[in-house]
Design a protein around this motif. Structure first.
Motif, PDB file in Angstrom:
ATOM      1  N   LEU B 266      57.275  43.014  37.458  1.00 37.56           N
ATOM      2  CA  LEU B 266      55.979  42.400  37.211  1.00 37.56           C
ATOM      3  C   LEU B 266      54.845  43.277  37.719  1.00 37.56           C
ATOM      4  N   LEU B 267      53.978  43.640  36.782  1.00 39.08           N
ATOM      5  CA  LEU B 267      52.793  44.401  37.155  1.00 39.08           C
ATOM      6  C   LEU B 267      51.559  43.615  36.757  1.00 39.08           C
ATOM      7  N   LYS B 268      50.600  43.528  37.653  1.00 44.24           N
ATOM      8  CA  LYS B 268      49.349  42.835  37.311  1.00 44.24           C
ATOM      9  C   LYS B 268      48.343  43.852  36.792  1.00 44.24           C
ATOM     10  N   ASP B 269      47.187  43.327  36.339  1.00 42.63           N
ATOM     11  CA  ASP B 269      46.067  44.180  35.975  1.00 42.63           C
ATOM     12  C   ASP B 269      46.372  45.076  34.788  1.00 42.63           C
ATOM     13  N   MET B 270      46.689  44.469  33.672  1.00 49.73           N
ATOM     14  CA  MET B 270      46.799  45.261  32.452  1.00 49.73           C
ATOM     15  C   MET B 270      45.409  45.285  31.797  1.00 49.73           C
ATOM     16  N   TYR B 271      45.148  44.444  30.801  1.00 53.86           N
ATOM     17  CA  TYR B 271      43.810  44.489  30.175  1.00 53.86           C
ATOM     18  C   TYR B 271      42.849  43.440  30.716  1.00 53.86           C
ATOM     19  N   GLY B 272      43.389  42.266  30.991  1.00 51.06           N
ATOM     20  CA  GLY B 272      42.514  41.130  31.327  1.00 51.06           C
ATOM     21  C   GLY B 272      42.158  41.077  32.795  1.00 51.06           C
ATOM     22  N   ALA B 273      41.761  39.856  33.208  1.00 51.46           N
ATOM     23  CA  ALA B 273      41.255  39.682  34.568  1.00 51.46           C
ATOM     24  C   ALA B 273      42.315  40.002  35.619  1.00 51.46           C
ATOM     25  N   LYS B 274      41.849  40.636  36.701  1.00 49.23           N
ATOM     26  CA  LYS B 274      42.738  40.915  37.836  1.00 49.23           C
ATOM     27  C   LYS B 274      42.898  39.649  38.666  1.00 49.23           C
ATOM     28  N   ARG B 275      41.789  38.919  38.742  1.00 52.98           N
ATOM     29  CA  ARG B 275      41.816  37.666  39.507  1.00 52.98           C
ATOM     30  C   ARG B 275      41.336  36.530  38.607  1.00 52.98           C
ATOM     31  N   VAL B 276      42.082  35.434  38.636  1.00 57.55           N
ATOM     32  CA  VAL B 276      41.594  34.214  37.988  1.00 57.55           C
ATOM     33  C   VAL B 276      41.469  33.156  39.074  1.00 57.55           C
ATOM     34  N   ILE B 277      40.268  32.586  39.176  1.00 55.04           N
ATOM     35  CA  ILE B 277      40.024  31.613  40.240  1.00 55.04           C
ATOM     36  C   ILE B 277      39.564  30.306  39.611  1.00 55.04           C
ATOM     37  N   ALA B 278      40.321  29.252  39.862  1.00 55.56           N
ATOM     38  CA  ALA B 278      39.925  27.933  39.354  1.00 55.56           C
ATOM     39  C   ALA B 278      39.228  27.166  40.465  1.00 55.56           C
ATOM     40  N   VAL B 279      37.969  26.787  40.223  1.00 55.93           N
ATOM     41  CA  VAL B 279      37.245  25.958  41.177  1.00 55.93           C
ATOM     42  C   VAL B 279      37.268  24.533  40.631  1.00 55.93           C
ATOM     43  N   LEU B 280      38.019  23.678  41.325  1.00 52.43           N
ATOM     44  CA  LEU B 280      38.163  22.290  40.867  1.00 52.43           C
ATOM     45  C   LEU B 280      37.131  21.406  41.561  1.00 52.43           C
ATOM     46  N   LEU B 281      36.256  20.843  40.760  1.00 50.92           N
ATOM     47  CA  LEU B 281      35.105  20.111  41.297  1.00 50.92           C
ATOM     48  C   LEU B 281      35.332  18.598  41.319  1.00 50.92           C
ATOM     49  N   ASP B 282      35.121  18.018  42.479  1.00 49.06           N
ATOM     50  CA  ASP B 282      35.174  16.555  42.579  1.00 49.06           C
ATOM     51  C   ASP B 282      33.785  15.979  42.284  1.00 49.06           C
ATOM     52  N   ASN B 283      32.843  16.202  43.199  1.00 50.18           N
ATOM     53  CA  ASN B 283      31.453  15.775  43.009  1.00 50.18           C
ATOM     54  C   ASN B 283      31.337  14.333  42.507  1.00 50.18           C
ATOM     55  N   GLY B 284      31.912  13.424  43.235  1.00 52.94           N
ATOM     56  CA  GLY B 284      31.760  12.004  42.916  1.00 52.94           C
ATOM     57  C   GLY B 284      32.790  11.445  41.963  1.00 52.94           C
ATOM     58  N   ARG B 285      33.625  12.292  41.415  1.00 46.12           N
ATOM     59  CA  ARG B 285      34.577  11.798  40.414  1.00 46.12           C
ATOM     60  C   ARG B 285      35.611  10.855  41.029  1.00 46.12           C
ATOM     61  N   ARG B 286      36.101  11.222  42.209  1.00 56.92           N
ATOM     62  CA  ARG B 286      37.089  10.325  42.818  1.00 56.92           C
ATOM     63  C   ARG B 286      36.433   9.005  43.249  1.00 56.92           C
ATOM     64  N   LYS B 287      35.156   9.098  43.605  1.00 58.09           N
ATOM     65  CA  LYS B 287      34.424   7.874  43.931  1.00 58.09           C
ATOM     66  C   LYS B 287      34.288   7.012  42.668  1.00 58.09           C
ATOM     67  N   ALA B 288      34.079   7.668  41.536  1.00 48.73           N
ATOM     68  CA  ALA B 288      33.936   6.933  40.273  1.00 48.73           C
ATOM     69  C   ALA B 288      35.195   6.131  39.954  1.00 48.73           C
ATOM     70  N   LEU B 289      36.334   6.667  40.364  1.00 46.55           N
ATOM     71  CA  LEU B 289      37.594   5.973  40.088  1.00 46.55           C
ATOM     72  C   LEU B 289      37.591   4.562  40.661  1.00 46.55           C
ATOM     73  N   GLU B 290      36.860   4.402  41.766  1.00 44.23           N
ATOM     74  CA  GLU B 290      36.853   3.086  42.427  1.00 44.23           C
ATOM     75  C   GLU B 290      36.020   2.058  41.665  1.00 44.23           C
ATOM     76  N   GLY B 291      34.971   2.525  40.984  1.00 39.63           N
ATOM     77  CA  GLY B 291      34.094   1.518  40.385  1.00 39.63           C
ATOM     78  C   GLY B 291      33.671   1.788  38.956  1.00 39.63           C
ATOM     79  N   GLY B 292      34.169   2.827  38.344  1.00 38.71           N
ATOM     80  CA  GLY B 292      33.745   3.098  36.966  1.00 38.71           C
ATOM     81  C   GLY B 292      34.510   4.264  36.375  1.00 38.71           C
ATOM     82  N   GLY B 293      35.804   4.266  36.624  1.00 37.89           N
ATOM     83  CA  GLY B 293      36.662   5.366  36.195  1.00 37.89           C
ATOM     84  C   GLY B 293      36.602   5.617  34.692  1.00 37.89           C
ATOM     85  N   GLU B 294      36.178   4.583  33.937  1.00 38.76           N
ATOM     86  CA  GLU B 294      36.125   4.729  32.484  1.00 38.76           C
ATOM     87  C   GLU B 294      35.186   5.861  32.064  1.00 38.76           C
TER      88      GLU B 294
END
Lengths: 309, 406
Positions: B266-294
């Motif tokens: 396995l070798l990394k860094d062929m043509y595409g990104a060397k690093r892929v970083i997923a930033v998973l944002l909550d920002n009130g979403r889990r709070k929404a589950l309590e009162g308005g998850g729809e």
């Protein structure tokens, strides 16, 4: 049966209640009005006053008892039909005027005069989208006139803008929306917009009267003859009122703008009359008018006979 | 938004609405909606579990995962990742709009190159706010756009679509050559596969995913179990947002660029990104589950605002940042608080119910708005006029102040 007029037909658009009562009498239907008729609770429910709504609804439920209820307002209809069972756990035997009128025609209890007039119909959200009643009012109109649909009708009918307490809290937003709905109606070429919710009528009419929303200004029918009164707009402000003959030639200045700030509306741009007037009425008024036409015709015939003999 | 811009927006919306009419009634679309509605409801119902699954599988695939609790933290996390860059490239992302990412980065000295044509035009116009999640420049007509672009580049650009496109594209491509980081959103995330799915028509996301670092900012509400589910979601989104059955591109990112062509090493860094970083944002979403998850069922197609009477009258003023219309109003309660929710238009909704009917997953927006109004009233906040009406009804069984009882 109780005829529950609802606040708007009772206090703002009494003509709707009057027309409805006339129709009930014509059809020979027994009904009663409530003394000190109360509130269905709809406006409180929609604006978040749940606890106050509950009290009001229980009072009204007590007034109604087990009687069948006839309502003019789409908001009342939704409240009694949907909210009372859901919130109070109590079914109300409620019928909307449009449904009753359709039945009365079908059963032959009233025979309205039929004409070729082109009318368009606005679905009130509380009657249509919320409660699924699209057909009854259309049946009445189709039986008596030529119904021309707006592009957005039935499920996709555009809201008049009055609902949810928006008219009271944000009248400008309400009017903007009402103007869009009036444009939908104007595109059909019909000159008569019929709906069956006094709230919608109130908002659509007041949007027509508010010249500042667009370049629209009022004009009203001057008496029985073929002369109309038109307010001419300059920069969207009503400046002058002129009488125009049927061929739309201006004949005379008759009044100042304030005098005719009234019911009917025309579109005047750069001094030219570009729009047709759009009258906005309730289904009950439309139907009562058709019953009167019939009566006039019948009386007319009888008079002729007498003269003949 | 100015009345003239609102008129143009509504005109664009009418064209879109016409274009999709037949497709929306197609039996296949109806079936797809039913399937996606189930996928979304279930995913939101099991969100905590899906998050755990996604986290594990993304890591397993070699994608770095950062969880961000709120907007400020998310913006700062991304800033820390790019603070050494002079300029970064970005695609259209409503989630980035939600956290004010572009403003935050630019304030801190990192230029942001919007690569979506509509976004770029809106970026050039200080008076503009995006007016549709997929078509952010819906409120601008061609003449206005040509003026904006002419002013920006100090040249005469003809009010003709190709001329405008050419000028903006040449500038973007020139600047893209200096970018080492691409920031995109994702339309749907497959938790079990550890894959992020993004759709686009311009090809810009493909370009951005080939830069050294690919940062993907995505709300946790975008999670679904599998890649098949994710594709169903974005297909439906495309149909409702654009009137086409598929977008020009669907990119699935499941790992940084790699190869194992030499002895399966396995070798990394062929043509595409060397690093892929997923930033998973909550920002009130889990709070929404309590009162308005729809409100989290949303797939982001923007169909709700196309025919919303209030949005047609007010534009993006009705909603919260890039969460446009009534559903955005609801979400703002959970992202921020009741005050922000009221400012976003809690009491401006006519409760007509058109949005739920237009929504492919039937988000019950007016019901949620009514619920939040009850909460607001309980907390003592409601429009003065509404309180007057309430008092009138209690006093004399009528809402009106000025009419006689008969």
């Amino acid at each position: 049966m109780i005829y529950f007029r609802g606040c708007v037909a009772r206090e703002k658009l009494q003509k709707v209640a009057m027309a409805t009562e006339e129709i009930l009498k014509e059809a020979g239907i027994d009904y009663q009005l409530l003394d000190n008729e109360g509130c269905c609770g709809s406006v409180l429910l929609r604006t978040g006053f749940q606890e106050d709504a509950l009290k009001i609804m229980l009072e009204t439920l007590k007034d109604i008892g087990e009687e069948k209820v006839l309502v003019s307002c789409a908001g009342c209809y939704r409240a009694f039909k949907k909210d009372y069972p859901e919130i109070l756990g109590k079914e109300v035997d409620v019928v909307h005027t449009s449904q009753l009128f359709a039945d009365l025609i079908k059963e032959g209890k009233i025979q309205p005069h039929v004409t070729e007039e082109r009318v368009t119909y606005h679905d009130p959200c509380h009657l249509g989208r919320h409660m699924g009643e699209y057909q009854a009012p259309r049946q009445v109109l189709e039986e008596t006139a030529i119904l021309v649909e707006m592009d957005r009708n039935r499920q996709r009918s555009r809201c008049c803008g009055a609902g949810g307490g928006v008219k009271s809290a944000f009248p400008e937003t309400s009017h903007k929306i009402a103007r869009m709905r009036l444009e939908d109606a104007e595109k059909t070429g019909a000159e008569l917009l019929v709906t069956c919710c006094p709230f919608c009528i109130l908002n659509l009419q007041s949007a027509e009267e508010d010249g500042k929303v667009s370049s629209r200004v009022q004009f009203s029918t001057a008496g029985e003859d073929s002369v109309d009164v038109v307010a001419i707009a300059a920069d969207e402000d009503v400046v002058d009122v002129v009488a125009i003959a049927a061929d739309e030639d201006v004949v005379d200045v008759v009044a100042t703008a304030d005098v005719v700030r009234g019911t009917n509306v025309g579109l005047v741009k750069d001094g030219e009359i570009t729009g047709k007037r759009m009258r906005i009425i309730d289904l009950s008024q439309f139907l009562q008018n058709r019953l009167e036409m019939k009566l006039t015709k019948r009386l007319g015939t009888e008079v002729d006979k007498e003269v003949g003999t | 938004m100015k009345d003239s811009q609102i008129n143009i927006m509504n005109h664009s919306f009418a064209i879109l609405d016409n274009r999709r009419t037949t497709l929306l009634q197609d039996e296949r679309t109806v079936k797809l909606s039913e399937r996606v509605k189930k996928i979304r409801e279930k995913a939101i119902h099991h969100l905590s579990l899906l998050m755990k699954t996604a986290h594990e599988n993304l890591l397993e695939n070699g994608i770095e995962v950062i969880l961000a609790d709120d907007a400020e933290k998310a913006a700062d996390i991304i800033y820390q990742l790019v603070k050494n860059e002079a300029i970064v490239a970005k695609s259209k992302s409503n989630t980035a709009g939600e956290i004010g990412l572009t403003d935050y980065l630019e304030k801190n000295g990192v230029d942001v190159l919007e690569t979506d044509l509509g976004d770029r035009i809106v970026q050039f116009d200080p008076e503009s706010k995006p007016s549709h999640p997929i078509g952010p420049a819906s409120h601008l007509d061609m003449v206005k756009i040509a003026n904006i672009v002419s002013k920006k580049f100090d040249i005469e650009v003809k009010a003709e679509p190709r001329a405008i496109l050419d000028v903006v594209k040449a500038d973007i491509l020139e600047k893209l050559g200096h970018c080492r980081v691409g920031i995109t959103g994702a339309n749907s995330v497959a938790a079990e596969d550890g894959s992020l799915l993004m759709v686009h028509n311009e090809g810009n996301i493909s370009l951005l995913s080939m830069l050294d670092t690919h940062i993907i900012l995505v709300g946790i509400d975008k999670l679904v179990p599998t890649l098949e589910d994710a594709i169903s979601v974005v297909k439906l989104e495309t149909i409702y947002a654009t009137g086409k059955t598929v977008p020009a591109y669907m990119n699935v990112i499941s790992s940084p660029s790699k190869t194992a062509d030499i002895e399966q090493i396995l070798l990394k860094d062929m043509y595409g990104a060397k690093r892929v970083i997923a930033v998973l944002l909550d920002n009130g979403r889990r709070k929404a589950l309590e009162g308005g998850g729809e409100c989290l069922w949303c797939i982001g197609c923007g169909s709700c605002v196309v025919t919303c009477p209030v949005y047609n009258a007010l534009g993006p003023e009705f909603g919260y940042l890039r969460h446009l219309g009534g559903r955005g109003v609801v979400l703002s309660r959970f992202i921020k608080d009741m005050d922000v929710c009221i400012d976003s238009g809690l009491f401006s909704c006519t409760l007509c119910g058109q949005c739920s009917l237009e929504c492919p997953v039937e988000v019950p927006t007016s019901e949620m708005i009514e619920k939040l109004r009850r909460e607001s009233v309980k907390g003592g906040i409601s429009p003065t006029e509404h309180r007057k009406i309430k008092d009138n009804i209690k006093r004399k069984r009528s809402p009106f102040t000025d009419s006689a009882r008969s």
